[in-house]
Design a protein around this motif. Structure first.
Motif, PDB file in Angstrom:
ATOM      1  N   VAL A 363      30.865  42.687  32.498  1.00  0.00           N
ATOM      2  CA  VAL A 363      31.550  42.512  33.774  1.00  0.00           C
ATOM      3  C   VAL A 363      31.007  43.438  34.846  1.00  0.00           C
ATOM      4  CG1 VAL A 363      33.670  41.721  32.695  1.00  0.00           C
ATOM      5  CG2 VAL A 363      33.356  44.161  33.118  1.00  0.00           C
ATOM      6  N   ALA A 364      30.123  44.364  34.482  1.00  0.00           N
ATOM      7  CA  ALA A 364      29.636  45.342  35.449  1.00  0.00           C
ATOM      8  C   ALA A 364      28.709  44.724  36.484  1.00  0.00           C
ATOM      9  CB  ALA A 364      28.916  46.476  34.729  1.00  0.00           C
ATOM     10  N   THR A 365      28.162  43.538  36.214  1.00  0.00           N
ATOM     11  CA  THR A 365      27.179  42.945  37.114  1.00  0.00           C
ATOM     12  C   THR A 365      27.812  42.158  38.254  1.00  0.00           C
ATOM     13  OG1 THR A 365      27.059  41.041  35.629  1.00  0.00           O
ATOM     14  CG2 THR A 365      25.438  42.810  35.304  1.00  0.00           C
ATOM     15  N   GLY A 366      29.089  41.877  38.212  1.00  0.00           N
ATOM     16  CA  GLY A 366      29.707  41.096  39.266  1.00  0.00           C
ATOM     17  C   GLY A 366      31.194  41.364  39.344  1.00  0.00           C
ATOM     18  N   PRO A 367      31.877  40.825  40.377  1.00  0.00           N
ATOM     19  CA  PRO A 367      33.307  41.069  40.518  1.00  0.00           C
ATOM     20  C   PRO A 367      34.116  40.343  39.453  1.00  0.00           C
ATOM     21  CG  PRO A 367      32.561  39.474  42.146  1.00  0.00           C
ATOM     22  CD  PRO A 367      31.339  39.990  41.452  1.00  0.00           C
ATOM     23  N   ARG A 368      35.210  40.966  39.043  1.00  0.00           N
ATOM     24  CA  ARG A 368      36.106  40.284  38.107  1.00  0.00           C
ATOM     25  C   ARG A 368      36.890  39.195  38.823  1.00  0.00           C
ATOM     26  NH1 ARG A 368      38.724  44.958  34.202  1.00  0.00           N
ATOM     27  NH2 ARG A 368      37.166  44.798  32.557  1.00  0.00           N
ATOM     28  N   LEU A 369      37.228  39.451  40.079  1.00  0.00           N
ATOM     29  CA  LEU A 369      38.020  38.495  40.848  1.00  0.00           C
ATOM     30  C   LEU A 369      37.361  38.309  42.204  1.00  0.00           C
ATOM     31  CD1 LEU A 369      40.737  36.957  40.394  1.00  0.00           C
ATOM     32  CD2 LEU A 369      41.826  38.752  41.741  1.00  0.00           C
ATOM     33  N   ASP A 370      37.113  37.055  42.561  1.00  0.00           N
ATOM     34  CA  ASP A 370      36.453  36.738  43.825  1.00  0.00           C
ATOM     35  C   ASP A 370      37.301  35.691  44.545  1.00  0.00           C
ATOM     36  OD1 ASP A 370      34.713  36.551  45.890  1.00  0.00           O
ATOM     37  OD2 ASP A 370      33.083  35.589  44.774  1.00  0.00           O
ATOM     38  N   ALA A 403      36.390  44.475  41.912  1.00  0.00           N
ATOM     39  CA  ALA A 403      35.422  44.830  40.878  1.00  0.00           C
ATOM     40  C   ALA A 403      36.133  45.286  39.612  1.00  0.00           C
ATOM     41  CB  ALA A 403      34.492  45.932  41.392  1.00  0.00           C
ATOM     42  N   ALA A 404      35.391  45.431  38.545  1.00  0.00           N
ATOM     43  CA  ALA A 404      35.938  45.901  37.273  1.00  0.00           C
ATOM     44  C   ALA A 404      36.490  47.308  37.438  1.00  0.00           C
ATOM     45  CB  ALA A 404      34.842  45.888  36.202  1.00  0.00           C
ATOM     46  N   GLY A 405      37.734  47.518  36.963  1.00  0.00           N
ATOM     47  CA  GLY A 405      38.355  48.829  37.016  1.00  0.00           C
ATOM     48  C   GLY A 405      38.833  49.247  38.391  1.00  0.00           C
ATOM     49  N   GLU A 406      38.780  48.342  39.367  1.00  0.00           N
ATOM     50  CA  GLU A 406      39.137  48.677  40.752  1.00  0.00           C
ATOM     51  C   GLU A 406      40.542  48.183  41.082  1.00  0.00           C
ATOM     52  OE1 GLU A 406      36.899  48.230  45.012  1.00  0.00           O
ATOM     53  OE2 GLU A 406      37.189  46.387  43.878  1.00  0.00           O
ATOM     54  N   SER A 571      41.511  45.838  36.230  1.00  0.00           N
ATOM     55  CA  SER A 571      41.367  45.593  37.660  1.00  0.00           C
ATOM     56  C   SER A 571      42.739  45.171  38.171  1.00  0.00           C
ATOM     57  CB  SER A 571      40.355  44.482  37.930  1.00  0.00           C
ATOM     58  OG  SER A 571      39.085  44.830  37.420  1.00  0.00           O
ATOM     59  N   SER A 572      43.103  45.614  39.371  1.00  0.00           N
ATOM     60  CA  SER A 572      44.457  45.351  39.861  1.00  0.00           C
ATOM     61  C   SER A 572      44.439  44.923  41.317  1.00  0.00           C
ATOM     62  CB  SER A 572      45.336  46.603  39.722  1.00  0.00           C
ATOM     63  OG  SER A 572      45.380  47.061  38.401  1.00  0.00           O
ATOM     64  N   VAL A 573      45.412  44.083  41.649  1.00  0.00           N
ATOM     65  CA  VAL A 573      45.729  43.784  43.039  1.00  0.00           C
ATOM     66  C   VAL A 573      47.174  44.210  43.248  1.00  0.00           C
ATOM     67  CG1 VAL A 573      45.982  42.006  44.813  1.00  0.00           C
ATOM     68  CG2 VAL A 573      44.128  41.842  43.139  1.00  0.00           C
ATOM     69  N   VAL A 574      47.405  45.213  44.092  1.00  0.00           N
ATOM     70  CA  VAL A 574      48.743  45.745  44.347  1.00  0.00           C
ATOM     71  C   VAL A 574      49.201  45.279  45.716  1.00  0.00           C
ATOM     72  CG1 VAL A 574      50.140  47.816  44.632  1.00  0.00           C
ATOM     73  CG2 VAL A 574      48.359  47.750  42.882  1.00  0.00           C
TER      74      VAL A 574
END
Length: 694
Positions: A363-370, A403-406, A571-574
């Motif tokens: 998952v490091a090469t691209g966003p987890r959520l787009d 991104a991953a972990g963001e 990864s989170s969306v708050v």
């Protein structure tokens, strides 16, 4: 020299006194105690409370939920709930003793001389009656005005509290008004008879920071103009700091500390007050440090209290604190009941937050959520013979990546489209157009069967934990259910997983056998987080995760969310309207207004140098928990004023222009395109440079 008044045999506590002349005193409460009988259980929400209120001042009463703040106000109003009664003490209003007063005389005072602004305007207003009739009713009952004169008086009051076009609003029903407008109607009802005392019970709890600032400013202005006294009940120390002349801090039904606001904030003496102040997330908090939190939970007010009620949660407690009720110590007009008083704001050793683990290679090469150009429109009614069907434009062309972990934070006022966007991220709602790409695959175009298995890695934490948890199911069943649906493990294995999940969120295994209503708000929110983590997701969408919690419980849950994210690489969306919460949790921030993303960037960029006037206005409206602290915002920032336009018919050009201090003709004619200020900071504003961005 401190003066100690020791009386260990009575239930009296500190008195909120003031050196003002006794002739200015409009309300005097002495040694007030209240009991409420619930079947065989007796709750003591108020114990030995004494306070004075003087003409023209605002007295703030602050504390956690269940501390007795609202019950003190209801006791003064003579509106205790069923089974409740005053068991001790005196309430003197201008020479009239209210305790034991016959109901008819009490009704003549209530609403006329003493009025109340209730916490939830939607339930306090009658949904079947028009606004004008409800505001006019006290004037007819107490002032003896005719129906016509009372309606004229009501219209004048609606204008006084800032309702636009009050004559038109008179015939509206409560559901036709926004939350801020309903709260203004509640204030108009309370003031229509020009009372001597107004009790405002959490008047801004459910409101956005912009509307909250307007309501509090309105109350301050009306208090000064009408010469009334006000009791401001709240759990928000920032509100107290900016709007109260004197303050009383309540804990477990007692007054723990009282004094002038500035003195109490700068020379905090009670350990509970100290802990409350330290628990508040601020816009300037170092994200590398955990929030200070108060351990444990408030005591059960149906149990017999021995010693200081705060002792089980106090780091400075001694055996004396646990066994003997502390006497009241007075230092001038400052009083407190604490065996081991503090000497000012808390000085604690900051706990550094560990760095999150590095994302895995896949998952490091691209966003987890787009999120790509997302739109969502809802039908509004059934249209008419003469025009097309109208739509609510909830989300209009929003794009961002996570991104991953963001953690990506979404902020904005109620009605700006944050929650609608969150529901689309987890495929609970389908977009009108655009798409959500999760780990390289479009969630929007997935078939239901495929989506069901894919959703395990994309979970949501809902705003209202009480509504999100099935009241008929025990917590163990709530946590096992998603595992069973996905066919994971045996029943015994799922129970073991549920137990581990509770341990992860800091709850004992005994919670498995309890129902949601048997848990506190903070415990339910922890269960909601455990439920969202049950399927080991890689993305978590948290919609207002702590909005309903006290500041002390809020800091515990926020620290927990940060820890869980680090340990699991989430990864989170708050989503939140609380800018301090988003500042603590988020790496990057997006600011939404009326369905559009008007600014986005790293938390440091958006908070330190807001480029959009809406962002700057939101930050300027945040109350700081210090009566003397200067604003942390740029000097040109102006607080956002006015109501959010209707998403049925948003303004042309820039949607913020109707409330923007910088608006010009071009703002009405041309919709601003995103301007890239830095590689990570963008803004959609024609006047970004004029607002201070470079």
């Amino acid at each position: 020299m401190a003066e100690r008044t020791a009386d260990l045999t009575t239930e009296s506590t500190a008195v909120i006194t003031d050196p003002a002349p006794a002739t200015d005193r409009v309300l005097s409460v002495r040694d007030l105690s209240v009991k409420i009988r619930r079947g065989e259980r007796v709750v003591r929400p108020v114990t030995g409370v004494s306070l004075d209120l003087h003409r023209g001042e605002t007295l703030g009463i602050v504390g956690e939920t269940g501390s007795g703040k609202s019950m003190t106000g209801l006791a003064i109003m003579g509106m205790l709930p069923s089974g409740g009664r005053v068991t001790q003490g005196s309430i003197d209003f201008g020479g009239t003793e209210l305790v034991g007063l016959e109901p008819a005389r009490y009704r003549a005072i209530r609403g006329n001389d003493i009025a109340m602004v209730f916490q939830d305007s939607l339930t306090a207003l009658n949904p079947t009656r028009r606004i004008g009739d409800q505001v006019a009713e006290p004037a007819r009952l107490h002032l003896g005005l005719s129906k016509r004169a009372a309606r004229q008086r009501a219209e004048e009051m609606l204008a006084l509290v800032g309702i636009p076009r009050p004559g038109e609003r008179m015939d509206d029903h409560p559901h036709q008004l926004s939350g801020g407008m309903r709260q203004r109607v509640m204030i108009a009802m309370a003031l229509v008879c020009e009372p001597k005392v107004v009790i405002a019970d959490e008047p801004t709890t459910a409101l956005d920071v912009t509307i909250q600032a307007e309501i509090l400013e309105l109350l301050d202005d009306l208090r000064a103009r009408l010469g009334m006294a006000m009791i401001l009940v709240t759990h928000d120390m920032g509100v107290i700091a900016r709007h109260a002349d004197r303050v009383g801090v309540m804990y477990a039904g007692r007054l723990a500390e009282t004094g002038p606001t500035t003195d109490l904030f700068e020379r905090t003496r009670h350990r509970y007050t100290q802990a409350l102040l330290a628990s508040i997330p601020s816009l300037t908090h170092d994200r590398g440090e955990e929030l200070y939190s108060i351990g444990g939970t408030p005591p059960d007010l149906s149990a017999t209290q021995v010693g200081c009620a705060f002792a089980p949660r106090c780091a400075a407690a001694t055996d004396e604190c646990r066994t003997v009720q502390p006497p009241v110590t007075t230092e001038g007009s400052h009083a407190f009941a604490c065996w081991n008083p503090a000497s000012g704001p808390v000085q604690h050793t900051a706990v550094r937050v560990a760095e999150p683990s590095a994302p895995t290679a896949d998952v490091a090469t691209g966003p987890r959520l787009d999120v790509v150009d997302l739109h969502r429109e809802y039908p509004a009614g059934h249209g008419s013979w003469f025009g097309p069907r109208r739509t609510v434009k909830a989300v209009s062309g929003v794009s961002f990546e996570v991104a991953a972990g963001e953690t990506f934070g979404l902020v904005g006022e109620s009605g700006c489209g944050k929650s609608s966007l969150g529901r689309m991220l987890v495929a609970l709602d389908q977009p009108t157009s655009g798409e959500v790409v999760f780990e390289g695959r479009s969630v929007t175009t997935m078939k239901p069967r495929e989506l069901g298995s894919h959703r395990a890695r994309l979970q949501m934490m809902f705003q209202d934990s009480s509504a999100a948890l099935d009241p008929r199911m025990r917590i163990g069943a709530v946590l096992r259910e998603p595992l069973a649906i996905q066919g994971i493990g045996t029943r015994a294995g799922r129970t073991a997983t549920a137990r581990d999940l509770l341990a992860d969120v800091g709850l004992p295994a005994t919670v498995l056998e309890r129902f949601p209503h048997e848990l506190s708000g903070g415990q339910r929110q922890r269960v909601a987080l455990a439920r969202a983590l049950a399927l080991d997701p890689t993305v978590l969408v948290a919609d207002e995760p702590v909005s309903a919690l006290d500041v002390s419980i809020r800091s515990q849950v926020l620290n927990l969310m940060r820890r869980i994210q680090r340990e699991r690489g989430l990864s989170s969306v708050v989503i939140s309207h609380d800018l301090a919460v988003v500042r603590y949790l988020a790496d990057r921030v997006g600011v939404m207004y009326l369905g559009k993303l008007v600014e986005s960037g790293t938390a440091e960029e958006v908070y330190a140098a807001p480029a959009h006037p809406y962002t700057a206005g939101l930050l300027a409206a945040v109350p700081e928990a210090s009566p003397t602290a200067p604003t942390a915002q740029p000097p040109r920032a102006e607080r956002v004023r006015g109501e959010l336009p209707s998403p049925l018919d948003p303004p042309s050009g820039c949607r913020f222009r109707t409330r923007c201090p910088l608006a010009t003709e071009v703002c009405a004619e041309v919709e601003p395109l995103p301007l890239q200020l830095t590689p990570t900071h963008s803004v959609s504003c024609h006047h970004a440079n004029a607002n201070g961005a470079s």
